[in-house]
Design a protein around this motif. Structure first.
Motif, mmCIF file in Angstrom:
data_model
loop_
_atom_site.group_PDB
_atom_site.id
_atom_site.type_symbol
_atom_site.label_atom_id
_atom_site.label_comp_id
_atom_site.label_asym_id
_atom_site.label_seq_id
_atom_site.Cartn_x
_atom_site.Cartn_y
_atom_site.Cartn_z
ATOM 1 N N ASP A 237 1.295 -2.895 11.996
ATOM 2 C CA ASP A 237 0.599 -2.561 10.744
ATOM 3 C C ASP A 237 -0.885 -2.906 10.841
ATOM 4 O O ASP A 237 -1.506 -3.272 9.857
ATOM 5 C CB ASP A 237 1.286 -3.355 9.607
ATOM 6 N N THR B 284 -2.578 -6.971 9.721
ATOM 7 C CA THR B 284 -1.692 -6.309 8.767
ATOM 8 C C THR B 284 -2.477 -5.741 7.589
ATOM 9 O O THR B 284 -3.292 -6.429 6.980
ATOM 10 C CB THR B 284 -0.547 -7.240 8.280
ATOM 11 N N GLY B 285 -2.212 -4.463 7.316
ATOM 12 C CA GLY B 285 -2.928 -3.785 6.231
ATOM 13 C C GLY B 285 -2.130 -3.704 4.958
ATOM 14 O O GLY B 285 -2.686 -3.574 3.866
ATOM 15 N N GLU B 286 -0.777 -3.755 5.093
ATOM 16 C CA GLU B 286 0.027 -3.574 3.887
ATOM 17 C C GLU B 286 1.428 -4.183 3.986
ATOM 18 O O GLU B 286 2.117 -4.279 2.981
ATOM 19 C CB GLU B 286 0.147 -2.078 3.544
ATOM 20 N N HIS B 287 1.868 -4.575 5.164
ATOM 21 C CA HIS B 287 3.239 -5.094 5.299
ATOM 22 C C HIS B 287 3.328 -6.589 5.064
ATOM 23 O O HIS B 287 4.413 -7.103 4.790
ATOM 24 C CB HIS B 287 3.797 -4.784 6.696
ATOM 25 N N GLY B 288 2.228 -7.298 5.214
ATOM 26 C CA GLY B 288 2.247 -8.744 5.077
ATOM 27 C C GLY B 288 2.478 -9.437 6.413
ATOM 28 O O GLY B 288 2.869 -8.816 7.408
ATOM 29 N N GLY C 117 0.840 -1.201 0.000
ATOM 30 C CA GLY C 117 0.000 0.000 0.000
ATOM 31 C C GLY C 117 0.867 1.239 0.000
ATOM 32 O O GLY C 117 1.914 1.275 -0.627
#
Lengths: 297, 475
Positions: free
Chosen positions: B334, B407-411, B146
């Motif tokens: 995240d 987690t929204g974008e880091h994995g 993201g």
């Protein structure tokens, strides 16, 4: 006879039994416009009508969770009360269910500007072909936790799982929202459509229309929907009037246009290697091959 | 022939590393606190070499970990004794089609390099992780990355049109969003290197906005700032970015070389960017300004010139780096929560920090509800490390309880594995393993990541796939 489970647990039991007996099932949402193809008609109907209604709606989050059998009309009415909407609005109209829209990944006139079904689904619950309940994704707008079973189930035509609930992204309804009709011949309409879609302030919908398709409601040309703040819409309107003899049109025409659209049909992958992967996906989630057999395979 | 020798025969002597001193460089990714050493690191220079490497590894039955620029923040690119497959030399931009607004690139192309190449056409690549000057498009694909501007423009998933992929067994498949069948491209995006390696990607390019305005609003209460976030979105304004930094973060930034002129006495600052066509933009700027002030902003600064805007952004984009001044290690989180839960969650996070006597620095994508509660600490201080660990677990649980995600974008990588079973049922995790087994039945690609191994049952694949048994798409 139609199976009509009342709960997710009962649905899971029905599917599990069918898998043991290798009895084919045909998933039915509202039963209005999803007719997929011939192969599934011979299977036992499994109605998902019990999974109906709003489960969670916090307008401030601009997300909603609904039962899969909730109609698009109900989704629209519930969100409209908070000046919001979900731009799914698929081809086929508003009598179908949210679950069928997601299962078939049916797009609509707003998809080009506001996202395809795969862009709007945040999470879901489904029962796979082994009777297991899967709950991938969530109800937040950004989520990369785990492998993406949400995208896998979206557009799987119910061949991997029966979707029972869906969480969707919503948008605030625009402050200004106008529909315009541009009478144009087919070639020119096509050109203008491309230009409008590539403009700095693209309309939220811009579709070619034919007089015969809309039962003579409007002439051949383009149907355009402008939305945004008042200044953006005013500039868009001026732009349309420069391009053609633009006329204000009734916003209800969008529903008419959607209702007159042909049903989406499932397509197989083009290449043998991807077809092979598809078969393995099917085997992984429906090893007995009981869910909507024949489709996509 | 040894594996290293086979790999050297493909990519050349200088692009295979197997001496411990050389491999030390690759024992960490962007997340401090983890070290895992690969057995061999190999860096193919072309897509053909990369495929030959994948097939050699398949024949040898060796596990491998794909890696882009190693900027990931979840420990996802760590190779514990496995072969590290670096794709950062595959950095050709194959074609830019300004009419269709797409670019075909190799996976090692750096995110911002693509944007620079698209600039002459008035286009850019929209997903903009803070590491965009270093991270690769292939890494972005693997992580479904993201960035601040994803609020308006969407994450990587929404920008990838097609990918040519080498599956771990060496089969090549063309995954295309326009193809029939299951959305395997959607499944591949964000699969964290567990489903194979992208050899070539087709991504969307986005038109540059005519005008960009950046606003900096400062608040004496973090709660007021959080309420403002929801109010802006509820008003129907969709900013390009809507970021929040708390006092601890602002303090760290202002004390560093990245000082952006943020008010250090503010409890929180909001960085709001509005972009698009010139027409109507000022109405949105005034709308944001008015909402900020109505919710108690002390001051709202408005920047329109590129230099002034870049300065406001610099502090945000370099905030993680600035935190490096505070302590030798940094826990990076995240989590995502529903936007309306932000005020309550921020209060809860502050309380958790106090209870455990750790310093939480919040810098995050507020518009998406995507929190980055980061804790600088000294990992060598065992007592402090233990308190940080407890605080992190409590913060994650609070986010999950609020209906959020881990987690929204880091994995997930390695770092967030312990939280997966708090978020998903065992059956859901098993379903994820089944999807992985379709792409990688022998579980050789990035083993041990994303889904805890104990949820992955042993099963026999539908068809035998050893020795490249699947048919390969014509290349």
């Amino acid at each position: 006879m139609t199976l009509r489970p009342d709960s997710v647990a009962e649905l899971a039991a029905f599917i599990s039994d069918a898998a043991s007996a290798r009895r084919a099932l045909r998933l039915v949402g509202r039963g209005t416009w999803l007719d997929a193809d011939e192969a599934v008609r011979d299977a036992e109907p499994l109605a998902l009508t019990a999974f109906d209604g709003v489960i969670e709606y916090e307008p401030g989050d601009l997300t909603i969770t609904v039962g899969a059998a909730t109609t698009l009309a109900e989704l629209d009415a519930v969100t409209a009360a908070h000046h919001q909407w979900c731009p799914l609005a698929p081809w086929g109209g508003d009598t179908g269910s949210v679950g069928a829209t997601i299962s078939t990944a049916t797009s609509g006139p707003f998809s080009h500007a506001l996202g395809l079904p795969r862009d709007l689904v945040l999470g879901l619950e489904c029962v796979d072909g082994t009777g297991k309940v899967l709950r991938p994704g969530g109800r937040v707008v950004k989520n990369v936790a785990g492998f993406d079973l949400v995208r896998l189930m979206t557009g799987a035509w119910g061949t991997l799982g029966a979707i029972t609930r869906v969480s969707l992204r919503l948008r605030a309804r625009p402050a200004a929202d106008e529909t315009w009709h541009l009478p144009l011949d087919a070639t020119r309409a096509d050109e203008v459509q491309q230009e409008l879609r590539r403009s700095m302030t693209p309309p939220i919908a811009c579709e070619l229309v034919r007089e015969d398709q809309l039962s003579g409601a409007i002439a051949d040309g383009l149907l355009v929907r402008l939305a945004g703040n008042a200044a953006v819409v005013a500039a868009g309107r001026a732009d349309l009037q420069r391009r053609a003899d633009a006329r204000a049109a009734d916003g209800a025409l969008w529903t008419t246009l959607r209702e007159h659209a042909p049903s989406r049909v499932p397509r197989r992958p083009r290449s043998p290697a991807v077809q092979a992967l598809n078969r393995e996906v099917k085997h992984a989630f429906d090893p007995a091959g009981v869910l909507n057999p024949g489709i996509l395979q | 022939m040894s594996l290293a020798a086979s790999l050297r025969a493909i990519v050349g002597d200088t692009h295979v590393l197997d001496r411990p001193a050389e491999l030390l460089v690759y024992e960490s990714d962007g997340l401090p606190g983890y070290q895992r050493t690969p057995s061999v690191a190999v860096f193919p220079g072309t897509a053909d070499e990369a495929l030959a490497v994948v097939r050699t590894l398949a024949r040898a039955g060796v596990p491998f970990v794909p890696r882009g620029a190693g900027t990931g923040l979840s420990g996802g690119a760590l190779a514990d004794g496995a072969v590290l497959l670096g794709l950062n030399r595959l950095k050709r931009i194959i074609a830019i089609d300004p009419v269709r607004r797409v670019a075909r690139v190799e996976p090692g192309v750096v995110n911002v390099t693509l944007t620079k190449a698209a600039t002459p056409f008035g286009l850019h690549y929209a997903p903009d992780p803070s590491s965009q000057t270093a991270c690769t498009i292939g890494g972005n694909l693997a992580e479904n990355a993201g960035g601040p501007h994803c609020l308006k423009y969407g994450v990587t998933l929404n920008h990838v049109v097609a990918a040519k992929v080498a599956l771990p067994d060496g089969t090549v498949v063309e995954l295309d969003s326009d193809d029939g069948g299951y959305d395997l491209l959607g499944a591949f995006v964000g699969s964290e290197g567990c489903f194979g390696v992208a050899l070539e990607l087709t991504v969307k390019l986005t038109p540059n906005p005519e005008r960009i305005v950046t606003l900096l609003a400062d608040f004496t209460s973090i709660d007021d700032a959080a309420q403002t976030v929801s109010a802006i979105i509820a008003a129907g304004i969709l900013p390009a970015a809507l970021e929040m930094m708390d006092q601890a973060t602002v303090g760290a930034v202002e004390a560093s070389i990245y000082a952006a002129g943020y008010p250090t006495d503010a409890a929180a600052v909001l960085l709001v960017e509005v972009d698009g066509a010139t027409v109507g933009l000022d109405d949105d700027v005034q709308g944001v300004d008015g909402i900020c002030r109505a919710h108690g902003a002390r001051d709202v600064r408005i920047a329109t010139e590129p230099a002034a805007r870049a300065r406001l952004w610099q502090g945000r984009k370099k905030a993680f780096g600035a935190m490096g001044r505070l302590a030798p290690h940094l826990v990076v989180q995240d989590a995502v929560v529903p936007r309306t839960k932000l005020p309550a969650l921020l209060a809860r996070i502050a309380a958790i920090g106090d209870e455990n006597q750790v310093r939480v620095c919040n810098v995050f994508h507020a518009g998406d509800g995507n929190l980055h509660p980061n804790i600088p600490y000294n990992a060598n201080d065992r007592d402090e490390a233990a308190r940080v660990h407890v605080a992190m677990r409590q913060i994650m649980q609070a986010c999950i309880d609020a209906g959020g995600t881990i987690t929204g974008e880091h994995g997930v990588g390695l770092d967030k594995l312990p939280y997966m079973d708090a978020l998903f049922t065992p059956d859901t995790l098993d379903g994820m393993c089944r999807l992985r087994d379709v792409f990688d039945p022998l579980r050789r690609a990035n083993p041990g990541k994303v889904v805890p191994v104990r949820y992955c049952r042993e099963r026999r694949p539908a068809t035998a796939t050893t020795d490249g048994g699947r048919r390969t798409d014509d290349r």
